[in-house]
Design an enzyme around this catalytic site. Structure first.
Site, PDB file in Angstrom:
ATOM      1  N   TYR B 116      23.587 -11.126  24.669  1.00 17.89           N
ATOM      2  CA  TYR B 116      23.953 -12.575  24.581  1.00 17.89           C
ATOM      3  C   TYR B 116      24.314 -13.048  23.533  1.00 17.89           C
ATOM      4  O   TYR B 116      25.264 -14.038  23.517  1.00 17.89           O
ATOM      5  CB  TYR B 116      23.012 -13.258  25.074  1.00 17.89           C
ATOM      6  CG  TYR B 116      22.359 -13.404  26.376  1.00 17.89           C
ATOM      7  CD1 TYR B 116      23.493 -13.875  27.410  1.00 17.89           C
ATOM      8  CD2 TYR B 116      21.407 -12.915  26.874  1.00 17.89           C
ATOM      9  CE1 TYR B 116      23.334 -13.919  28.531  1.00 17.89           C
ATOM     10  CE2 TYR B 116      21.190 -12.989  28.643  1.00 17.89           C
ATOM     11  CZ  TYR B 116      22.115 -13.418  29.296  1.00 17.89           C
ATOM     12  OH  TYR B 116      21.968 -13.414  30.532  1.00 17.89           O
ATOM     13  N   GLU B 212       1.290   9.917  32.470  1.00 22.42           N
ATOM     14  CA  GLU B 212       2.640   9.537  33.133  1.00 22.42           C
ATOM     15  C   GLU B 212       2.663   7.963  33.018  1.00 22.42           C
ATOM     16  O   GLU B 212       3.466   7.514  32.625  1.00 22.42           O
ATOM     17  CB  GLU B 212       3.277  10.074  34.084  1.00 22.42           C
ATOM     18  CG  GLU B 212       4.596   9.813  34.697  1.00 22.42           C
ATOM     19  CD  GLU B 212       5.189  10.589  35.605  1.00 22.42           C
ATOM     20  OE1 GLU B 212       4.615  11.689  35.882  1.00 22.42           O
ATOM     21  OE2 GLU B 212       5.924  10.535  36.627  1.00 22.42           O
ATOM     22  N   ASP B 264       3.174  14.284  37.014  1.00 18.71           N
ATOM     23  CA  ASP B 264       3.037  14.545  38.284  1.00 18.71           C
ATOM     24  C   ASP B 264       3.698  15.962  38.526  1.00 18.71           C
ATOM     25  O   ASP B 264       4.349  16.396  37.384  1.00 18.71           O
ATOM     26  CB  ASP B 264       4.089  13.503  39.017  1.00 18.71           C
ATOM     27  CG  ASP B 264       3.280  12.109  39.193  1.00 18.71           C
ATOM     28  OD1 ASP B 264       2.158  12.085  39.196  1.00 18.71           O
ATOM     29  OD2 ASP B 264       4.102  11.265  39.605  1.00 18.71           O
TER      30      ASP B 264
END
Ligand SMILES: Nc1ncnc2c1ncn2[C@@H]1O[C@H](COP(=O)(O)OP(=O)(O)OP(=O)(O)O)[C@@H](O)[C@H]1O
Ligand SMILES: [Mg+2]
Lengths: 664, 384
Positions: B116, B212, B264
């Site tokens: 911005y 995780e 995982d």
């Protein structure tokens, strides 16, 4: 043809051949009348070595009844010739010779006069003057159709002599006989007297309508192909228009030549046998034809098994046929071609530039060639980037065109009336004007007409525009039968896509482009007596193709360059839009003067883009001077950057440095 | 010209050079050098360009001895006078001005904040300097490699993700944070964890367990795993952001804490491990300060379905994308000659399914904290 037709009644002949002579409908009759008179005037001036100035005036006498007046500054006509020329069909000086001229048959002006007399009962009026101090002769003539003989109506059958000087002018004024006695002052040259010339006035049943195939178009086309002529035209509404000459250079005087044996048909050969004064066949061949030596004549006779000493008048018909065959089989040198006078590339360009707006002009004149023993020559001029006739028309003229048209729908009206306006463009104009395509042109309300006018201005017809083909034979414009003409065929068969135009199969290419094609010949091979279309001879087609390719190549180069310049301009404007940001970023990071840095970067940007648009010619070779790559015979009208780049160029950041892209 | 931007002297609170930290001074010097090259080109009427070290796979190589990804010496030229590069060239310089302003004002902003800050309409056009944040983000990465300055040194931070708890005190911008007293939450790891901002005190932990996801992390935190096992417990909300990776690196390098990952059993988990261990391709230039070659992979393993006797209902079928990714990862040079890893990935492909850490909950809510991880730790059962 000539010999036979002398025996039938001329009115019968005329009525039978009305369509061939160009008097089959009232609109065309008006054009033909103007055309015959103007063609004669130009021929007469050029033969006499006078730089032609011609005044054409149309006046409406009654509804469907017009008066055509054509005056020239030519040599004038001696008194006793006048009645014969204007009152006797097939009286002409150009038929029995082979020389490049506009008129050929000796029918033209007397047929126009006869048409006038037959449709209105008014006689042809001629005033002619052969020198500054010579009297003028004034005749009112009618043709005796039974005897094919002129009848003089005024001066007790003798015509009237009008003395030179003020007295004569007074007399003309008192009798209401029009005569332009002085040239307008122009370009610092003061008013001068018109020393000699001829004015022909013919009244006829006619219809005046602008647009394609009109008198207006004829005048404009004539101005293009004859840049040495000044043409004044006053239409029936009294609007005067002048096409000023752009050169005082007369076309070189064409030489008269005898026919070449290859160009003679059997019938003509037989007629020539009958008419010749030569005592032997050998002498006949040598004196009647070009390129026939006594050795060649002997070879022809030997091949036909006819004695060279036989009198031509005694040649039996089967031997005539044999001789005709023998001519075809004997090797005879091609005719000399110095009897052809091209307009020339230089003047072609001048003529086009003078009359048609555009940004690119080029021209090519081919060397002379021969078809059937007739020398001829093809030349082509091309204009790219003109606005087309739609943009030239004023609201008043549009109103009038709408009221005069025969077209049943508005769409048809647009396509028929305006040159180069294709169906696509017509549809876009109608959509913009919110008018239905099937509306009858006569049914439009004044408001609708204004809307139509507006949208004709706003719509760029460039895209939907079709190539305009201007055809000429011996400098005379051909305005009809475009589809049946060898010229149009050749234009269509040329692959214009290779030169940067879009073109669908079997159609004229699209784009704001006009080509003018001129065939100059001692004997132009028209498809019919109406002299409206050129016949297809392989030799002529070949020359047409080569000439069109020559201008096509130059157009292609120009369009490629134009595209490159455009691309470079776009490239540059993209660079320019980021330069400002870059300069102020560096200004901020390093605390330096951003404007100064901008100026330096701008120079680099210009050099970068300039390099690219200057670099290569069509073969990818580096060239020093852009212009020289086109060779001679090209005019490029530099466009300003804005029109070429559209909005983009102005989209670059603005400031105190010059920021709009400029064409290279 | 873009006069709308305030000039340097109009801006408030620009610190004089002398008050800036050495890191800031170094960055500013690099920035000025960038501008000087533009000026030099302009003066000699040369088209200016930037040679930006290439951040593509072809310019990344695996340093066998250091066991991390490194950036090669390849560069891409970015030219101002090249149609396809002109805008990017301008954008790179704009990022430079943004960094300069932030450094001088002693402020930091997010990537979005910088977007911005620099976004405006180019004067005289309808074009924006940046159309979307993705554009400025990639220019920032270019600026990092171009200036040889880290994002943090440009005073930019990424969105912060990831938390930690455990027996350690963190000094963050002068505030002491006792990471044993974080309640049910954790200490949010900032995106800038450089030593001038963050220091460590009183570390009693003996290792780090990195999980995780936040959900798994909460399970361990609720069960006070870190207290029982005397470790620091961290998560990175998926692919760990730079702040988390840098934090792990510093804890490992400065305090000598070994790190074990619980991720995982799927290609994504393998990839996360690979990034933590060797560095990422995109940010290869930062590997030397983020990659942790000594990290170990604790689970989940492809054998766990059988080993832990899970029910088929916890299986998630591999899709084509997964299979492709798995083969790709197996081909990474740092996995290529590790037999256990090849077997691990092979087995997952053979299984035809993947497993999430949460699947262990199907055995018992605390199976993962009380059985699974303690057993692996006790047996030193890890992949390298
Ligand atoms: N304006 C004129 N000034 C001088 N001579 C003229 C003029 N108009 C006609 N003539 C002469 O009158 C002759 C006959 O003209 P006419 O138009 O009937 O036939 P043409 O021009 O020879 O052939 P075409 O039938 O093809 O027009 C011309 O050959 C020319 O010699
Ligand atoms: Mg004539």
């Amino acid at each position: 043809m000539a010999a036979k037709q002398r025996e039938i009644s001329v009115s019968e002949f005329f009525t039978k051949n009305k369509h061939l002579l160009g008097f089959d409908n009232p609109r065309k009759a008006l054009l033909t009348t103007v055309k015959e008179a103007v063609d004669n005037s130009l021929d007469a001036c050029e033969e006499a070595g006078i730089v032609p100035e011609i005044w054409v005036k149309l006046t409406q006498v009654k509804p469907n009844h017009f008066r055509v007046s054509v005056q020239d500054n030519g040599p004038g006509i001696v008194k006793n010739q006048i009645p014969l020329i204007f009152g006797k069909l097939l009286y002409g000086s150009k038929f029995h010779r082979l020389r490049m001229s506009r008129g050929q048959q000796g029918i033209g002006i007397s047929a126009a006069g006869m048409n006038g007399w037959m449709t209105t009962g008014a006689p042809v009026k001629i005033i002619s003057k052969i020198g500054a101090n010579k009297p003028a002769h004034y005749f009112e003539i009618q043709i005796n159709t039974q005897l094919n003989r002129p009848e003089i109506k005024n001066g007790k059958g003798e015509g009237v002599d009008i003395p030179a000087g003020p007295k004569g002018l007074e007399y003309l004024a008192s009798q209401g006989i029009e005569w332009v006695a002085t040239y307008e002052a122009r370009d610092g040259v003061p008013e001068r007297d018109v020393k000699s010339g001829t004015r022909v006035t013919i009244e006829l049943a006619a219809k005046y309508q602008r647009g394609r195939g009109s008198v207006d178009e004829y005048i404009e086309l004539t101005a293009i192909a004859n840049p040495h002529v000044t043409l004044h035209f006053e239409d029936p509404d009294g609007n005067p228009r002048t096409y000023a000459r752009s050169t005082r250079h007369l076309p070189p005087e064409p030489k008269e030549i005898k026919p070449h044996p290859y160009g003679v048909e059997l019938g003509t050969l037989v007629t020539m046998f009958e008419r010749t004064k030569a005592p032997t066949l050998g002498q006949f061949f040598v004196t009647s034809f070009s390129r026939v030596s006594s050795a060649v004549a002997r070879r022809i006779c030997e091949r036909a098994g006819v004695g060279i000493r036989m009198s031509p008048k005694n040649v039996p018909s089967e031997k005539a046929n044999g001789l005709y065959q023998a001519i075809q089989e004997t090797r005879i040198k091609a005719p000399t071609t110095d009897c052809i006078a091209p307009i020339g590339e230089d003047l072609l360009l001048k003529g086009l530039r003078h009359v048609l707006p555009g940004e690119f002009y080029c021209a090519a004149t081919r060397p002379p060639a021969v078809y059937r023993g007739n020398p001829f020559l093809i030349e082509v001029g091309l204009t790219y980037g003109g606005g087309g006739s739609v943009e030239k028309v004023s609201l008043d003229v549009l109103r009038e065109l709408l009221s005069q048209t025969d077209a049943r729908t508005l769409r048809q009206f647009l396509i028929n009336t305006f040159d180069g306006l294709g169906p696509d463009a017509a549809d876009r104009i109608l959509a913009e004007a919110e008018a239905g395509t099937r509306v009858a042109p006569g049914k439009l309300k004044p408001k609708d007409i204004e809307r139509l006018f507006e949208s004709m201005r706003n719509i760029s017809v460039g895209d939907g525009q079709v190539m305009q083909v201007l055809r000429y034979a011996n400098r005379v414009p051909l305005q009809f039968k475009q589809r049946d003409c060898a010229i149009t065929d050749s234009v269509i068969q040329t692959n214009w896509r290779a030169y940067g135009l879009s073109q669908s199969r079997g159609a004229l290419p699209a784009g704001p482009v006009s080509v003018m094609v001129h065939i100059a010949s001692v004997w132009v091979p028209f498809t019919s007596e109406s002299k409206e279309a050129i016949a297809s001879y392989p030799e002529i087609q070949k020359e047409l193709r080569l000439a069109l390719q020559a201008v096509g190549r130059k157009l292609g180069m120009y369009l490629r360059r134009r595209k490159r310049v455009q691309q470079e301009g776009e490239r540059r404007s993209i660079f320019l839009r980021y330069l400002g940001e870059v300069a102020s970023a560096v200004g901020e990071i390093n605390g330096v003067d951003a404007d100064g840095l901008y100026g330096q970067l701008l120079k680099v940007a210009k050099r970068k883009t300039a390099e690219a648009d200057m670099k290569l010619d069509e073969r990818g070779k580096a060239i020093a001077d852009e212009h020289s790559a086109f060779g001679d015979n090209v005019i490029i009208v530099e466009q300003d950057a804005k029109t070429m780049f559209g909005e983009r160029a102005t989209a670059a950041p603005s400031g105190n440095s010059p920021r709009s892209a400029t064409a290279g | 010209m873009a006069k709308r931007k305030p000039k340097t002297n109009e801006r408030a609170a620009a610190k004089p050079m002398s008050e800036l930290s050495p890191a800031d001074r170094k960055t500013l010097t690099a920035l000025t050098g960038l501008g000087e090259r533009v000026i030099a080109c302009a003066e000699r009427s040369r088209p200016p360009h930037l040679d930006i070290p290439s951040r593509t796979l072809s310019n990344v190589r695996f340093n066998q001895s250091k066991r991390i990804l490194e950036m090669g010496s390849g560069t891409n030229r970015r030219e101002l006078f090249n149609l396809s590069q002109a805008k990017a060239y301008m954008q790179t310089l704009l990022v430079g001005t943004g960094a300069k302003r932030l450094i001088e004002q002693g402020k930091t902003t997010s990537l979005r904040g910088l977007y911005y800050m620099l976004k405006h309409t180019i004067e005289g056009t309808k074009e924006e300097t940046f159309d979307e944040q993705g554009e400025s983000d990639s220019m920032i990465e270019d600026a990092e490699v171009l200036l040889n300055a880290l994002r943090e040194e440009l005073h930019l931070y990424a969105q912060k993700r990831g938390e930690m708890v455990g027996p350690i005190t963190v000094i963050d911008s002068g505030d002491e944070i006792d990471c044993t007293r974080m309640g049910s939450g954790g200490y949010g790891i900032p995106s800038i964890v450089e030593p001038d901002r963050i220091q460590f005190r009183n570390c009693k932990a003996t290792f780090i367990l990195h999980v995780e996801k936040d959900t798994v992390w909460q399970r361990f935190n609720e069960d006070k795993f870190w207290r029982k096992h005397n470790c620091i417990l961290t998560h990175g909300a998926g692919q760990p952001p730079r702040g988390v990776r840098r934090m792990l690196y510093r804890l490992n390098a400065e305090l000598g804490l070994p790190i074990y990952c619980v991720l995982d059993n799927d290609p994504w988990g393998y990839y996360i491990y690979s990034v933590i261990k060797q560095g990422s391709i995109n940010l290869a230039y930062e590997s030397k300060r983020m990659a942790i070659p000594s990290v170990r992979f604790l689970g989940l393993r492809s054998i766990d379905f059988e080993r832990c006797r899970l029910t088929p209902s916890v299986q998630i079928r591999l899709n084509d994308q997964d299979r492709k990714r798995a083969k790709q990862i197996a081909g990474y040079p740092w996995f290529a000659n590790k037999r256990p890893w090849q077997k691990e990935i092979d087995l997952m492909l053979k299984n035809g399914f993947k497993l999430e850490v949460e699947s262990l909950i199907s055995k018992d809510i605390s199976y993962v904290t009380e059985e699974y991880v303690p057993t692996r730790l006790a047996e030193s059962d890890f992949l390298d």
